[in-house]
Design a protein around this motif. Structure first.
Motif, mmCIF file in Angstrom:
data_model
loop_
_atom_site.group_PDB
_atom_site.id
_atom_site.type_symbol
_atom_site.label_atom_id
_atom_site.label_comp_id
_atom_site.label_asym_id
_atom_site.label_seq_id
_atom_site.Cartn_x
_atom_site.Cartn_y
_atom_site.Cartn_z
ATOM 1 N N GLY A 137 0.842 -1.192 0.000
ATOM 2 C CA GLY A 137 0.000 0.000 0.000
ATOM 3 C C GLY A 137 0.874 1.238 0.000
ATOM 4 O O GLY A 137 2.089 1.140 -0.249
ATOM 5 N N PRO A 138 0.301 2.402 0.295
ATOM 6 C CA PRO A 138 1.070 3.649 0.249
ATOM 7 C C PRO A 138 2.317 3.607 1.130
ATOM 8 O O PRO A 138 3.357 4.147 0.759
ATOM 9 N N CYS A 173 -8.861 -10.188 4.537
ATOM 10 C CA CYS A 173 -8.631 -10.665 3.171
ATOM 11 C C CYS A 173 -9.941 -10.752 2.402
ATOM 12 O O CYS A 173 -10.025 -10.366 1.248
ATOM 13 N N LEU A 177 -8.975 -6.938 -0.014
ATOM 14 C CA LEU A 177 -7.578 -7.231 -0.300
ATOM 15 C C LEU A 177 -6.886 -5.958 -0.770
ATOM 16 O O LEU A 177 -7.509 -5.093 -1.380
ATOM 17 N N PRO A 178 -5.579 -5.845 -0.505
ATOM 18 C CA PRO A 178 -4.851 -4.688 -1.025
ATOM 19 C C PRO A 178 -4.649 -4.827 -2.541
ATOM 20 O O PRO A 178 -4.942 -5.889 -3.111
ATOM 21 N N THR A 179 -4.154 -3.782 -3.157
ATOM 22 C CA THR A 179 -3.811 -3.824 -4.579
ATOM 23 C C THR A 179 -3.046 -5.101 -4.900
ATOM 24 O O THR A 179 -3.313 -5.784 -5.869
ATOM 25 N N ASN A 180 -2.085 -5.382 -4.006
ATOM 26 C CA ASN A 180 -1.196 -6.507 -4.252
ATOM 27 C C ASN A 180 -0.844 -7.165 -2.917
ATOM 28 O O ASN A 180 -0.137 -6.583 -2.112
ATOM 29 N N LEU A 181 -1.390 -8.339 -2.676
ATOM 30 C CA LEU A 181 -1.000 -9.105 -1.488
ATOM 31 C C LEU A 181 0.086 -10.077 -1.925
ATOM 32 O O LEU A 181 -0.081 -10.816 -2.887
ATOM 33 N N LEU A 182 1.214 -10.036 -1.192
ATOM 34 C CA LEU A 182 2.374 -10.799 -1.635
ATOM 35 C C LEU A 182 2.799 -11.827 -0.607
ATOM 36 O O LEU A 182 2.865 -11.520 0.583
#
Lengths: 215, 474
Positions: A137-138, A173, A177-182
């Protein structure tokens, strides 16, 4: 609505497949006995994947990071804006540390050529497979753990879950979900040349993980 | 390099068999991958449980396919991911081309995607002056050679490090020949880092698309998939319509079954879940994310209860690694994008039974592929089914498959009919076997293609029925 979509769906809808007859068994992956067992498994799995793992209490996190940076001769560090361990990161990084606070288009050249190590703060971890969970995130840009040749990830021991299924079942979740969960489970690697394992294929060659034991 | 085609399977297989380098490279790779898989599933009870779950998930999701696709589109759209639908490779290429041209893209950085191979994207974009650069190390090597991937997981499996060093020497500036794999990888890394920075568009495949949340999941070890989906301004993901799963919880067992079956890893280095383009306040990630859903024959497989199982595939490659045919001839001989056992049952839907050539019969039906499939696809049974469909017209109530009956042969059909009649008329049958024994000395020595690897049969002096009769008398 696109023509292609209509035609594809129409073809699929002509068929009425019956639902599977056998009832689905629940999925039962690894469950740790207790927190120490989880922590031990998490560390051993990550080490087996070629990551370097250290554990420390929160009060010595800055010193630990400092020693790590010195040991690996890292001179230009990059971290996100804010997170639970940001104070310790600032203290350890000092003048070597800068903050990821420009859009990728302006920052690309610096990120690809000037930064030695990115410091990330994990949102969680998975004991089963020795995996770090990054909620990007940011304040936690996703390229921090990807582009610099060294990746340092800090995680709280209390954030270690048993398995991936537990992560996916978390309300955070399912609801947003965030832009990109890694998920990260070691340094970047490949065995594409004659099945020989080599590290640092495109992402970091080295992954340092600091587990903060008392938080 | 001559284009391989499934229609020339036999000569291509013969050529591969005659190459000691190919034989050796594949032998080494197959041994390695099989051992890795078997170690990863060392506990049979646990293995059975996770694989049964993975199969059940795929079956359930396919049984709801049209509804899940619509949910996926709704959720993706709500998240800001733009969804496109393509019936054919040409339509998929046109969608991707338009997106690239709108970006005025000169360079596309591509992560590993078998669907992009299926649609021939690199060639299509190259024709428009757009360089579509493979960034997976194996794919990168293969592309430098003007070659094609020979395995869906390890594309450069057919090459050894000496050959790869020679490739780099030819194509990478300032590269010095080496047998050191670390140095080879470092050279590839260097060359591709420039591409990630310069590319206007990043393109990847999708391992699982989650309908519940509108999330695209990417499985990888190298980080090139993350690069392609993070650094360029636009990310395009392309996938087959069968890759959709119902809910987040479905991906845990599938992911575990996939990595363990493919390379024997408990988990890959990266699992990348993309749910939207860059949001306000974020510094990185693509500003646009597009999802291209491709049919290309999948809805044909979907229409039939038995053939639908083909779509359960999660592209792990275990069937290839355990196939005695693939292990000897390698991936190129098949002449299709998807080689090996799974390729033999997918390709007829993509290309038609006519263009799939001899593929459904290029199997000993030993059953290894079906045994190791993590999602329980009965590959041998489906091969036999496709053999029937290639020889006959469609049965009542079934729409014909593409290329239905392409291998029908009137003489063969007549011979089979004749035999069926003979077998139902014992007197004539006995007369026939009597005659066959009398004519034995006159059999031709060579029986054409059939006799190439076989000895000309000799009829036994007494038929089985007589032997049984004699035994009963004793």
């Amino acid at each position: 609505m696109s023509e292609a979509k209509n035609r594809i769906l129409a073809r699929l809808r002509q068929v009425n497949p019956s639902a599977p007859e056998r009832p689905e068994q629940p999925y039962a992956p690894y469950l740790g006995e207790d927190a120490p067992a989880r922590l031990a498994r998490f560390c051993s799995r990550l080490e087996a994947a070629h990551a370097e793992v250290v554990r420390c209490p929160q009060q010595s996190l800055a010193a630990q990071l400092q020693a790590m940076v010195k040991g690996a001769s890292l001179t230009r560090l990059l971290a996100g804006n804010d997170g639970p361990f940001s104070a310790a990161i600032s203290q350890a990084g000092g003048s070597r540390l800068s903050c990821f606070d420009k859009p990728m288009s302006e920052f690309k050249a610096v990120l690809f050529t000037d930064v030695d190590a990115g410091i990330s703060q994990a949102w969680g971890a998975i004991a089963d497979t020795g995996t770090l969970v990054l909620w990007t995130g940011p304040n936690e840009p996703r390229s921090l753990s990807l582009v610099p040749p060294v990746s340092i990830i800090i995680v709280a021991a209390s954030a270690i879950m048993d398995n991936f299924a537990q992560l996916l079942a978390k309300p955070q979740c399912r609801q947003g979900l965030p832009t990109n969960l890694l998920l990260v489970s070691g340094p970047s690697k490949t065995a594409d040349i004659q099945q020989t394992l080599a590290y640092g294929a495109h992402g970091p060659r080295q992954l340092y993980v600091v587990v903060v034991e008392d938080c | 390099m001559a284009e391989h085609s499934p229609r020339r399977f036999t000569p291509q297989a013969q050529e591969a068999l005659a190459s000691p380098v190919i034989r050796q490279n594949f032998r080494g790779a197959m041994d390695y991958l099989r051992k890795a898989r078997s170690n990863a599933f060392s506990d049979p009870v646990e293995a059975d449980a996770v694989l049964a779950k993975a199969e059940a998930v795929r079956r359930r999701c396919l049984s709801q396919l049209p509804a899940l696709l619509e949910t996926l589109e709704q959720r993706c759209t709500a998240n800001g991911i733009q969804v496109h639908w393509a019936e054919t490779p040409a339509e998929a290429n046109a969608i991707i081309r338009a997106l690239c041209q709108r970006e005025d893209a000169k360079l596309v950085a591509k992560g590993k995607s078998m669907v992009s191979e299926e649609i021939g994207l690199n060639k299509h974009l190259a024709g428009l002056g757009i360089d579509c650069r493979e960034t997976d190390m194996g794919e990168f090597i293969v592309q430098l050679d003007g070659d094609r991937p020979s395995h869906i997981i390890m594309p450069a499996i057919h090459k050894n490090k000496d050959e790869i060093s020679a490739t780099f020497e030819q194509h990478l500036p300032d590269f010095e020949a080496t047998r050191d794999v670390d140095q080879l990888i470092a050279a590839g890394r260097q060359a591709l880092r420039e591409k990630f920075q310069a590319a206007e568009v990043g393109l990847t495949g999708v391992n699982f698309a989650v309908a519940e949340t509108g999330t695209l999941c990417l499985v990888e070890n190298e980080g090139n998939g993350r690069m392609c989906s993070t650094i360029p301004r636009v990310h395009i993901a392309v996938t087959g319509i069968e890759k959709v799963v119902e809910q987040l919880s479905d991906i845990a067992p599938l992911y575990s079954a996939l990595t363990r079956s493919a390379t024997g890893q408990a988990i890959t280095t990266y699992f990348n879940m993309v749910s939207s383009p860059r949001r306000p306040g974020e510094w990185d990630g693509p500003e646009e994310v597009h999802l291209v859903l491709l049919d290309n024959g999948r809805s044909q497989a979907f229409a039939d209860d038995e053939l639908r199982q083909t779509l359960q595939c999660i592209r792990c490659g275990a069937c290839m690694n355990h196939c005695p045919v693939y292990g000897r001839i390698g991936g190129h001989a098949y002449g299709t994008v998807y080689p090996g056992p799974i390729g033999k049952i997918i390709s007829p839907h993509l290309l038609g039974l006519d263009d799939a050539g001899e593929l459904p019969t290029a199997s000993s039906l030993c059953g290894a592929c079906g045994e190791v499939c993590p999602v329980g696809i009965p590959i041998p049974a489906l091969l036999q089914r496709l053999r029937v469909e290639a020889k006959h017209g469609a049965s009542a109530g079934h729409p014909p498959l593409k290329g239905q009956g392409a291998k029908a042969n009137r003489l063969e059909a007549l011979a089979m009919k004749g035999f069926a009649w003979l077998a139902r008329h014992p007197r004539c049958y006995r007369a026939g076997t009597w005659l066959a024994r009398r004519l034995a000395p006159f059999y031709p020595r060579r029986l054409g293609a059939w006799g190439q690897c076989r000895v000309t049969p000799k009829p036994a002096p007494k038929p089985l029925s007589q032997l049984l009769k004699e035994q009963r008398r004793v």
